[in-house]
Scaffold this motif. Structure first.
Motif, PDB file in Angstrom:
ATOM      1  N   GLY A   1      36.330  43.351  39.689  1.00 16.21           N
ATOM      2  CA  GLY A   1      36.282  42.094  40.443  1.00 16.21           C
ATOM      3  C   GLY A   1      37.235  41.054  39.878  1.00 16.21           C
ATOM      4  O   GLY A   1      37.944  40.366  40.624  1.00 16.21           O
ATOM      5  N   GLY A   2      37.255  40.939  38.549  1.00 19.43           N
ATOM      6  CA  GLY A   2      38.136  39.960  37.925  1.00 19.43           C
ATOM      7  C   GLY A   2      39.601  40.269  38.162  1.00 19.43           C
ATOM      8  O   GLY A   2      40.399  39.377  38.466  1.00 19.43           O
ATOM      9  N   THR A   3      39.980  41.534  38.037  1.00 18.25           N
ATOM     10  CA  THR A   3      41.371  41.922  38.274  1.00 18.25           C
ATOM     11  C   THR A   3      41.786  41.640  39.709  1.00 18.25           C
ATOM     12  O   THR A   3      42.881  41.118  39.968  1.00 18.25           O
ATOM     13  CB  THR A   3      41.568  43.422  37.969  1.00 18.25           C
ATOM     14  OG1 THR A   3      41.235  43.671  36.601  1.00 18.25           O
ATOM     15  CG2 THR A   3      43.001  43.840  38.236  1.00 18.25           C
ATOM     16  N   LEU A   4      40.908  41.951  40.664  1.00 22.36           N
ATOM     17  CA  LEU A   4      41.205  41.702  42.068  1.00 22.36           C
ATOM     18  C   LEU A   4      41.401  40.216  42.336  1.00 22.36           C
ATOM     19  O   LEU A   4      42.365  39.802  42.990  1.00 22.36           O
ATOM     20  CB  LEU A   4      40.080  42.256  42.940  1.00 22.36           C
ATOM     21  CG  LEU A   4      40.212  42.036  44.460  1.00 22.36           C
ATOM     22  CD1 LEU A   4      41.440  42.763  44.990  1.00 22.36           C
ATOM     23  CD2 LEU A   4      38.958  42.526  45.182  1.00 22.36           C
ATOM     24  N   CYS A   5      40.497  39.403  41.800  1.00 22.35           N
ATOM     25  CA  CYS A   5      40.567  37.960  42.048  1.00 22.35           C
ATOM     26  C   CYS A   5      41.794  37.328  41.397  1.00 22.35           C
ATOM     27  O   CYS A   5      42.479  36.500  42.018  1.00 22.35           O
ATOM     28  CB  CYS A   5      39.295  37.287  41.535  1.00 22.35           C
ATOM     29  SG  CYS A   5      37.796  37.704  42.464  1.00 22.35           S
ATOM     30  N   VAL A   6      42.076  37.691  40.167  1.00 24.41           N
ATOM     31  CA  VAL A   6      43.223  37.103  39.471  1.00 24.41           C
ATOM     32  C   VAL A   6      44.530  37.552  40.119  1.00 24.41           C
ATOM     33  O   VAL A   6      45.474  36.760  40.250  1.00 24.41           O
ATOM     34  CB  VAL A   6      43.203  37.490  37.976  1.00 24.41           C
ATOM     35  CG1 VAL A   6      44.457  36.989  37.275  1.00 24.41           C
ATOM     36  CG2 VAL A   6      41.967  36.907  37.295  1.00 24.41           C
ATOM     37  N   THR A   7      44.602  38.807  40.542  1.00 21.40           N
ATOM     38  CA  THR A   7      45.803  39.277  41.233  1.00 21.40           C
ATOM     39  C   THR A   7      45.985  38.552  42.549  1.00 21.40           C
ATOM     40  O   THR A   7      47.110  38.228  42.955  1.00 21.40           O
ATOM     41  CB  THR A   7      45.719  40.801  41.488  1.00 21.40           C
ATOM     42  OG1 THR A   7      45.516  41.485  40.247  1.00 21.40           O
ATOM     43  CG2 THR A   7      46.997  41.317  42.129  1.00 21.40           C
ATOM     44  N   MET A   8      44.879  38.249  43.212  1.00 17.38           N
ATOM     45  CA  MET A   8      44.937  37.546  44.487  1.00 17.38           C
ATOM     46  C   MET A   8      45.522  36.143  44.337  1.00 17.38           C
ATOM     47  O   MET A   8      46.119  35.603  45.269  1.00 17.38           O
ATOM     48  CB  MET A   8      43.524  37.468  45.095  1.00 17.38           C
ATOM     49  CG  MET A   8      43.496  37.188  46.591  1.00 17.38           C
ATOM     50  SD  MET A   8      41.806  37.182  47.220  1.00 17.38           S
ATOM     51  CE  MET A   8      41.310  38.876  46.854  1.00 17.38           C
ATOM     52  N   ILE A   9      45.372  35.558  43.156  1.00 19.99           N
ATOM     53  CA  ILE A   9      45.952  34.241  42.917  1.00 19.99           C
ATOM     54  C   ILE A   9      47.474  34.294  43.026  1.00 19.99           C
ATOM     55  O   ILE A   9      48.123  33.349  43.477  1.00 19.99           O
ATOM     56  CB  ILE A   9      45.538  33.722  41.521  1.00 19.99           C
ATOM     57  CG1 ILE A   9      44.023  33.509  41.465  1.00 19.99           C
ATOM     58  CG2 ILE A   9      46.253  32.404  41.192  1.00 19.99           C
ATOM     59  CD1 ILE A   9      43.515  33.160  40.084  1.00 19.99           C
TER      60      ILE A   9
END
Length: 269
Positions: A54-62
Motif C-alpha cells: 500500500g505504501g509503495t503504491l501511494c508514494v509512487t502515485m505521488i
C-alpha cells in the motif's frame, strides 16, 4: 509481384514464457526456502503487507498521474502476453509493398490497406502514400507517432522503476515502526515477537517486490520498447521510401543498415 495480393504476416500475440518462468521460478525458490525452514506462517504478516504494498503504491502515485498508473497496469499485462514482431519479417513485408508500388504504381496499394490494419503505423504510412502525401512529410509524421509511442512506454517503465526505488524504503519504514513498537513494550514480552515480525518482514517484502517484480518488469518493458521501436522504424523508412518513389533495392540497403547482422534480409538476391 504480378498482382496486388501480398502476404502480410500478422504480429504474433503469445505468452512471454521467459517472464513467466522468471516470476514463477524466482518466487518458487523463495517459497521453497521458506517452507524447508519449517515455519512458513511466520512470513505472513498483514500489517507488513499493507505498509509495503500500500505504501509503495501511494508514494509512487505521488510522482505520476492516475492515468499513467492505470496505463502501467495495462502495459504489465501486455508484457506477459506480448505481441512479438520479427524485424526481418517486417523488412520483407515493406520490401514486398515497395516492389508492388514500383511495378503497378502507388495507387495499387489501395487494394492491400485492409491487410495492414493490424499494424497501425504501417497502415497510416501507406494510407498517406496512397493519398499522395510527399515522402518527407510521411516520414516526419510517422516519426512523431513513433516518438510518442516510445514516450508512453518510457513513462510506464519509469513508474515501475520508481516503485522499485520506493519498495525497499517502505520496508525500512516498516522496520522502524516495528522497532519503535518493540522498544516501547519491552516490559511486555508477549508484544516483542509481533513487533519484531513487522520490523523484519517489511524489509523482506520490500526487497522481494523491488528486486523480483518491479525492477525486472521495468527492464522487460524497456527491452520490448526497443524491439517495437526497431520494427516501427522499418515501417517509417519503408513508407517514406515508397512515398519518394525510390528503388526498392535502395530501400533494402537502407533497411539492412539498421537491422542487426543476424536479422538482415536478402530479398532481391
Amino acid at each position: 509481384m504480378a498482382d496486388s495480393s501480398i502476404h502480410i504476416t500478422k504480429a504474433k500475440s503469445s505468452t512471454d514464457i521467459a517472464t513467466l518462468i522468471g516470476l514463477i521460478g524466482g518466487f518458487g525458490l523463495v517459497i521453497a526456502a521458506i517452507i524447508t525452514g519449517g515455519s512458513p506462517g511466520s512470513f505472513i504478516n498483514i500489517p507488513s503487507v499493507l505498509i509495503v504494498i500500500g505504501g509503495t503504491l501511494c508514494v509512487t502515485m505521488i510522482c505520476f498521474s492516475l492515468q499513467e498508473m492505470g496505463r502501467t497496469a495495462k502495459v504489465i499485462v501486455k508484457t506477459i502476453s506480448y505481441t512479438s514482431r520479427d524485424p526481418s519479417e517486417a523488412a520483407i513485408q515493406v520490401l514486398q509493398i515497395a516492389e508492388l508500388a514500383r511495378r503497378q504504381g502507388v495507387l495499387s496499394l489501395q487494394g492491400i490497406l485492409e491487410q495492414l490494419e493490424s499494424e497501425p503505423l504501417l497502415y497510416k504510412g501507406m494510407s498517406m502514400v496512397v493519398d499522395g502525401t510527399p515522402g518527407e512529410e510521411v516520414e516526419t509524421i510517422l516519426k512523431k507517432d513513433m516518438f510518442s509511442t516510445v514516450q508512453r512506454h518510457q513513462k510506464s517503465a519509469n513508474v515501475l522503476k520508481k516503485a522499485a526505488e520506493f519498495a525497499p524504503a517502505m520496508g525500512l519504514i516498516g522496520t522502524l515502526i516495528g522497532l519503535v513498537q518493540m522498544l516501547g513494550n519491552l516490559d511486555d514480552p508477549g508484544s516483542i515477537g509481533p513487533a519484531m515480525a513487522v520490523a523484519l518482514l517489511t524489509t523482506f517484502y520490500g526487497a522481494v517486490l523491488a528486486n523480483m517484480v518491479f525492477a525486472p518488469m521495468a527492464s522487460k518493458l524497456d527491452r520490448n520498447s526497443v524491439e517495437e521501436a526497431m520494427v516501427n522504424n522499418i515501417y517509417v523508412m519503408g513508407a517514406a521510401s515508397i512515398g519518394r518513389q525510390e528503388n526498392p533495392r535502395r530501400l533494402e540497403m537502407m533497411l539492412n543498415s539498421v537491422l542487426p547482422p543476424a536479422k538482415r534480409v536478402e530479398y532481391f538476391d
